[in-house]
Scaffold this active site. Structure first.
Site, PDB file in Angstrom:
ATOM      1  N   LYS A 184      -2.113-138.474 -57.651  1.00  0.00           N
ATOM      2  CA  LYS A 184      -1.042-138.518 -56.599  1.00  0.00           C
ATOM      3  C   LYS A 184      -1.301-137.400 -55.683  1.00  0.00           C
ATOM      4  CE  LYS A 184       2.941-136.444 -56.289  1.00  0.00           C
ATOM      5  NZ  LYS A 184       3.321-136.502 -54.800  1.00  0.00           N
ATOM      6  N   GLU A 260      -1.777-125.358 -62.951  1.00  0.00           N
ATOM      7  CA  GLU A 260      -2.089-124.148 -62.241  1.00  0.00           C
ATOM      8  C   GLU A 260      -1.026-124.020 -61.027  1.00  0.00           C
ATOM      9  OE1 GLU A 260      -3.102-122.202 -58.916  1.00  0.00           O
ATOM     10  OE2 GLU A 260      -4.660-123.677 -58.972  1.00  0.00           O
ATOM     11  N   CYS A 294      -3.010-120.196 -53.319  1.00  0.00           N
ATOM     12  CA  CYS A 294      -2.204-119.630 -54.599  1.00  0.00           C
ATOM     13  C   CYS A 294      -2.767-118.310 -55.238  1.00  0.00           C
ATOM     14  CB  CYS A 294      -2.234-120.766 -55.663  1.00  0.00           C
ATOM     15  SG  CYS A 294      -3.868-121.256 -56.009  1.00  0.00           S
ATOM     16  N   GLU A 395       6.457-115.393 -54.139  1.00  0.00           N
ATOM     17  CA  GLU A 395       5.412-115.882 -53.497  1.00  0.00           C
ATOM     18  C   GLU A 395       5.744-116.367 -51.977  1.00  0.00           C
ATOM     19  OE1 GLU A 395       1.678-118.899 -54.532  1.00  0.00           O
ATOM     20  OE2 GLU A 395       3.900-119.645 -55.095  1.00  0.00           O
TER      21      GLU A 395
END
Length: 495
Positions: A184, A260, A294, A395
């Site tokens: 996906k 992750e 990331c 973040e």
């Protein structure tokens, strides 16, 4: 098999890939994918539902239970996966341009890094699976050994910031070790995944081994991919909040998950660092990938003895970044992925101002002619914040760097570890003893010393804390995508 297009050949018509063929969505609904450079329409995409995802699971289950792929030898799978890699390389320019237009990634990175790395992921894991050894322990009349049969059906949910490369990071080991898969892709970036599925079939990948379902999370496509008991493994890259939801969804079936997740990585520069290395690598550490990485070094700690010089050089380098159309090879920073994300990044810069930070450079949306319709944000450098500020702790996932001073090695380590994330870290020093001391106590899955973004695929990749669970790469991928089985055999004495 060729990609369908609409009447406008520039606008693609993207459908699911289920059981080896293009598949219309059950509901007939579609959504749009747009170019973040100018918000122009790139394609209409099948909007999958739980029923579409279930059909893909059934196809992958049938291909695993009854098809040839899991029963091939690793060398037979190796040959096919190398053929897929050949196909990726022969279509490098096409895939790079699709990636650039769909995600805003600069063309030089797509052309020279992400698409070549996609092919390398396939080759590496194909070779690793074919050459991996198994443990054997003879003990008198007993022989004990380990088998590594494939786990089964894998759900792979990939992000939008490195669409094809990170999809291949999941698919390559899953397929190399004999599993079947449902991918996906992120709804923002479906184009390269769709084209990759076609290239894989053309290269000889058996039908049903790779299925691709487009759409959204929640109870739509992601629902069955994370809750269906016929799924044996889930691999996910994305936000921590979504990762938590996936772990909860997988828990009733005890389905193993490799996740992750987010990051707020520290970048530490000591006063003995070579600034000719530390400055450009720190620039890459936050602004590569348009700041949407990331493991970006988004908390930059600089020893106070060199802080004024470093900040001046770092800011000057940030102001030399060429922001522009990602299709232009001269561009070094492209647009953010979408308006909602642009608003988020800009909101954090305003928060930094409210928290007492000083915007040394940048800090605004770019509205120059030719860029005004896109989602461009200026490379931003912020000073004057503490490590406990929200801007330094949360973040942002954009081209925004916070620069904070420190005095001692112990303080630097304490600041680096004072964050709930633990994905990566960067360290610049010429003191080898200090480097070893630091990395042994740094809570991060990967630490780069005097470099950045160098990867040996045999090493574990993953994060600590809120940056994820599990590791992938080399033997760590084999352990996740297989079901290690212990066998003990008693040898009968000769007659």
């Amino acid at each position: 098999m060729t990609t369908e297009t609409t009447a406008d050949p520039e606008i693609r018509r993207i459908r699911h890939l289920i059981g080896g063929g293009r598949s219309e969505p059950v509901t007939g609904e579609t959504f749009e994918t747009r170019d973040p450079h100018d918000n122009s329409l790139l394609g209409t995409v099948a909007r999958g539902t739980a029923e579409d995802a279930t059909r893909a699971i059934e196809a992958a289950r049938a291909a695993f239970d009854d098809g040839p792929w899991p029963r091939m030898t690793p060398k037979e799978r190796q040959k096919i996966l190398h053929a897929v890699a050949d196909n990726v390389e022969s279509h490098l320019e096409e895939l790079a341009m699709l990636e650039t237009r769909d995600s805003g990634k600069i063309i030089t990175q797509a052309r020279h890094a992400d698409i070549p790395r996609t092919a390398y992921n396939l080759r590496f894991f194909a070779d690793y699976a074919a050459m991996a050894g198994n443990e054997a322990y003879p003990d008198g009349d007993l022989l004990s050994y380990t088998l590594y049969p494939p786990a089964g059906v894998v759900s792979a949910i990939s992000p939008w910031n490195a669409p094809l490369m990170l999809a291949s990071w999941k698919l390559a080991p899953a397929l190399a070790f004999g599993n079947t898969a449902i991918l996906k892709p992120a709804p923002q970036t479906p184009l390269t995944a769709s084209r990759f599925g076609e290239l894989a079939l053309e290269a000889g990948l058996p039908e049903g081994v790779l299925n691709i379902v487009h759409g959204f999370g929640g109870d739509e496509v992601a629902g069955p991919l994370t809750t269906d008991p016929r799924v044996d493994r889930i691999t996910f890259t994305g936000s921590t909040a979504t990762g938590v939801r996936i772990l909860r969804a997988a828990a009733p079936n005890l389905t193993p998950v490799s996740a992750e997740l987010g990051g707020k990585s520290a970048n530490i520069v000591f006063d003995d660092a070579d600034l000719d290395v530390a400055v450009p690598e720190s620039i890459r550490g936050i602004f590569a990938g348009n700041g949407q990485m990331c493991f970006a070094g988004s908390r930059l700690f600089v020893q106070r003895g060199i802080l004024p010089e470093f900040l001046a050089r770092f800011t000057a380098a940030a102001e030399e970044i060429v922001v522009g159309d990602p299709k232009d090879p001269a561009t070094t920073l492209g647009p953010l992925i979408e308006q909602r994300h642009l608003d988020k990044v800009g909101g954090y810069v305003e928060l930094a101002r409210d928290e007492g930070g000083t915007v040394v450079s940048g800090g605004h949306r770019i509205r120059e002619p030719g860029l005004a319709e896109g989602f461009y944000y200026a490379p931003t450098v912020i000073s004057g914040l503490g490590n406990d500020s929200r801007t330094a702790q949360e973040e942002i996932f954009g081209p925004v760097e916070t620069v904070i001073g420190f005095d001692t090695e112990e303080e630097a380590l304490r600041l680096a570890n004072a964050n709930p994330y633990g994905l990566a870290g960067l360290l610049f020093t010429t003191d080898l003893d200090r480097a070893h001391r630091m990395v042994s106590r740094w809570k991060a899955g990967t630490v780069w010393v005097n470099c950045y973004l160098v990867r040996d695929l045999r090493l574990p990749f993953g994060g600590e804390g809120r940056s994820g669970i599990g590791r992938e790469g080399g033997q760590y991928s084999r352990e996740f995508f297989t079901e290690p089985r212990a066998v003990t055999l008693r040898i009968r004495p000769g007659r």
